[in-house]
Design a protein around this motif. Structure first.
Motif, mmCIF file in Angstrom:
data_model
loop_
_atom_site.group_PDB
_atom_site.id
_atom_site.type_symbol
_atom_site.label_atom_id
_atom_site.label_comp_id
_atom_site.label_asym_id
_atom_site.label_seq_id
_atom_site.Cartn_x
_atom_site.Cartn_y
_atom_site.Cartn_z
ATOM 1 N N MET A 1 0.825 -1.213 0.000
ATOM 2 C CA MET A 1 0.000 0.000 0.000
ATOM 3 C C MET A 1 0.856 1.259 0.000
ATOM 4 N N ALA A 2 2.070 1.196 0.559
ATOM 5 C CA ALA A 2 2.914 2.393 0.656
ATOM 6 C C ALA A 2 3.705 2.655 -0.618
ATOM 7 N N VAL A 3 4.107 1.589 -1.304
ATOM 8 C CA VAL A 3 4.967 1.739 -2.488
ATOM 9 C C VAL A 3 4.097 1.885 -3.735
ATOM 10 N N ASP A 4 4.362 2.925 -4.524
ATOM 11 C CA ASP A 4 3.649 3.123 -5.779
ATOM 12 C C ASP A 4 4.218 2.204 -6.861
ATOM 13 N N GLY A 5 3.362 1.868 -7.811
ATOM 14 C CA GLY A 5 3.815 1.019 -8.899
ATOM 15 C C GLY A 5 2.646 0.422 -9.647
ATOM 16 N N PRO A 6 2.912 -0.452 -10.592
ATOM 17 C CA PRO A 6 1.832 -1.066 -11.384
ATOM 18 C C PRO A 6 0.920 -1.974 -10.560
ATOM 19 N N HIS A 7 1.408 -2.382 -9.368
ATOM 20 C CA HIS A 7 0.593 -3.261 -8.531
ATOM 21 C C HIS A 7 -0.514 -2.503 -7.798
ATOM 22 N N GLU A 8 -0.478 -1.162 -7.810
ATOM 23 C CA GLU A 8 -1.424 -0.361 -7.028
ATOM 24 C C GLU A 8 -2.867 -0.624 -7.458
ATOM 25 N N LYS A 9 -3.067 -0.788 -8.760
ATOM 26 C CA LYS A 9 -4.420 -1.068 -9.256
ATOM 27 C C LYS A 9 -4.934 -2.397 -8.712
ATOM 28 N N HIS A 10 -4.080 -3.397 -8.638
ATOM 29 C CA HIS A 10 -4.485 -4.705 -8.141
ATOM 30 C C HIS A 10 -4.739 -4.673 -6.635
ATOM 31 N N VAL A 11 -3.978 -3.842 -5.915
ATOM 32 C CA VAL A 11 -4.212 -3.707 -4.468
ATOM 33 C C VAL A 11 -5.586 -3.095 -4.205
ATOM 34 N N GLN A 12 -5.937 -2.057 -4.958
ATOM 35 C CA GLN A 12 -7.252 -1.449 -4.794
ATOM 36 C C GLN A 12 -8.374 -2.424 -5.148
ATOM 37 N N GLU A 13 -8.142 -3.220 -6.182
ATOM 38 C CA GLU A 13 -9.131 -4.222 -6.567
ATOM 39 C C GLU A 13 -9.305 -5.264 -5.461
#
Length: 431
Positions: A85-97
């Protein structure tokens, strides 16, 4: 004989020698009856706070003492979640999902737990949330002639937001996939609507199965310690004249279930869990009291509530809101009452009014005229009344939890006082 039964027998035998113990028990019973938020609000809240702190302390100590793997796994999971949750990146969309799916799952499971927990005093969350959600989706599918209304599986009613598809115009979804035939309304098959609301229904059913576990565990703990649960002791007691017809009838049914407890098996529990059954809490208590294995009880309850019962209720709501069923009922009524002379004359007017109400109910509500909003500001709407009703149910549920927890805490303190009084009385007689 268990320790609790031995203490009870000692107390009973000492009442004839020491009348103070009998008076103390009557005093304790009166204190329990008066410990409510209406009669003693501050004392009830104080005992509820003490009980909550005590239970949390016991749980934390147990985890610290025996939950080594649980602690390590929890720490690693929390650390991984914070990093993602703290690190930005392409995984952010999947974390929100993932968070959306987690909120969706927790919401419907929590509603199911709230519905079944509390020995019959739980919230009726199927009537308050799941039933209306299924009905609204079915009606919207009938209006738009298609079922692909959700933007995602978690696009449902939740705590502080409604589904996005509810306020959209049907043109935004595209042309109808199930157009209406001339002279009839839109028909969408039940088999097409069911998968769209199936996941939330199963999650709600899973929650209701989890809500049945506390009575089972409490009763099983009493069984393993050699004692007997209060609910079972009440069944053993004779019915008093103060019991009404309904209360005495329920007690007779419960006694019949207890007398046939030897037939408790996977299939019996499955049948009891698969139908709307207000006595299922007693079935959980009986399973714990008579030593039914946990996995047999839980798997039968889970299968009955999350798969069979949830689908029966969901299909029923869809069928009620389905125009195909309404037309079938209407045709049967015309066929039956058309043969009665008195009704045959009035039947066309009744059918016309029913069609008018059905069309008004099925057509999406148009946006209100701003010029008329000011004059209708103080009118009570259905939404206001419904929200008020839900909040009253939630408050009633919270009050019952607080009172029950406070009374259990007070009863434990009273048992300690009785034991202390008994020991002093025994020492005084020995001297």
């Amino acid at each position: 004989m268990g320790s609790s039964e031995a203490a009870e027998a000692s107390l009973s035998s000492s009442e004839g020698v020491d009348p103070l113990i009998s008076e103390l028990r009557k005093k304790h019973q009166l204190e329990l009856e008066n410990l409510t938020l209406i009669m003693q609000p501050f004392r009830t809240l104080k005992f509820f706070f003490f009980a909550t702190v005590q239970n949390l302390k016991k749980s934390l100590l147990y985890i610290l003492r025996k939950g080594g793997w649980f602690k390590v796994l929890s720490i690693l999971t929390a650390a991984l979640g914070l990093i993602l949750m703290a690190v930005d990146g392409p995984h952010e969309k999947h974390v929100q999902e993932f968070l959306c799916y987690a909120r969706f799952g927790l919401w419907w499971v929590a509603l199911g737990v709230a519905s079944s927990i509390g020995l019959g005093s739980g919230l009726h969350t199927f009537v308050l949330y799941l039933g209306p959600h299924i009905a609204l989706f079915t009606i919207k599918a009938m209006q738009c002639g298609r079922v692909d209304l959700k933007t995602a599986p978690y696009d449902t009613i939740q705590l502080k937001k409604g589904p996005t598809w509810l306020e959209k115009d049907c043109l935004e979804f595209g042309p109808p996939l199930y157009p209406s035939s001339p002279g009839s309304l839109v028909r969408v098959p039940v088999s097409r609507i069911l998968p769209q609301v199936q996941l939330e229904a199963v999650l709600w059913g899973l929650g209701t199965a989890l809500g049945e576990l506390p009575p089972y565990f409490i009763s099983r703990a009493a069984y393993l310690s050699g004692g007997k649960l209060e609910a079972m002791e009440e069944l053993d007691a004779a019915s008093s004249k103060e019991d009404g017809f309904l209360s005495s009838s329920l007690k007779q049914i419960k006694r019949w279930l207890v007398s046939h407890s030897q037939h408790l098996n996977f299939f019996t529990i499955l049948v009891l869990a698969s139908v709307p059954n207000p006595l299922f809490d007693l079935a959980g208590i009986m399973c714990g009291q008579f030593g039914i294995p946990f996995w047999k009880f839980f798997l039968a309850t889970l299968t009955g509530k999350a798969i069979i019962k949830a689908h029966i209720q969901t299909v029923f709501i869809i069928s009620v809101c389905n125009n195909q069923l309404l037309e079938l009922v209407e045709n049967k009524l015309i066929w039956i009452f058309g043969e009665v002379p008195a009704f045959s004359v009035m039947l066309p007017d009744i059918i016309a009014k029913l069609h008018m109400i059905k069309e008004k109910f099925s057509v999406p509500a148009s946006a209100p005229d701003p010029s008329t909003v000011k004059g209708k500001r103080w009118n009570l709407s259905f939404t206001t009344i419904w929200n008020t009703f839900i909040w009253l149910m939630l408050m009633n549920f919270a009050v019952k939890i607080v009172q029950s927890t406070a009374q259990k805490y007070l009863k434990k303190q009273q048992e300690l006082e009785l034991t202390d009084r008994l020991s002093r009385s025994t020492r005084s007689r020995a001297d």
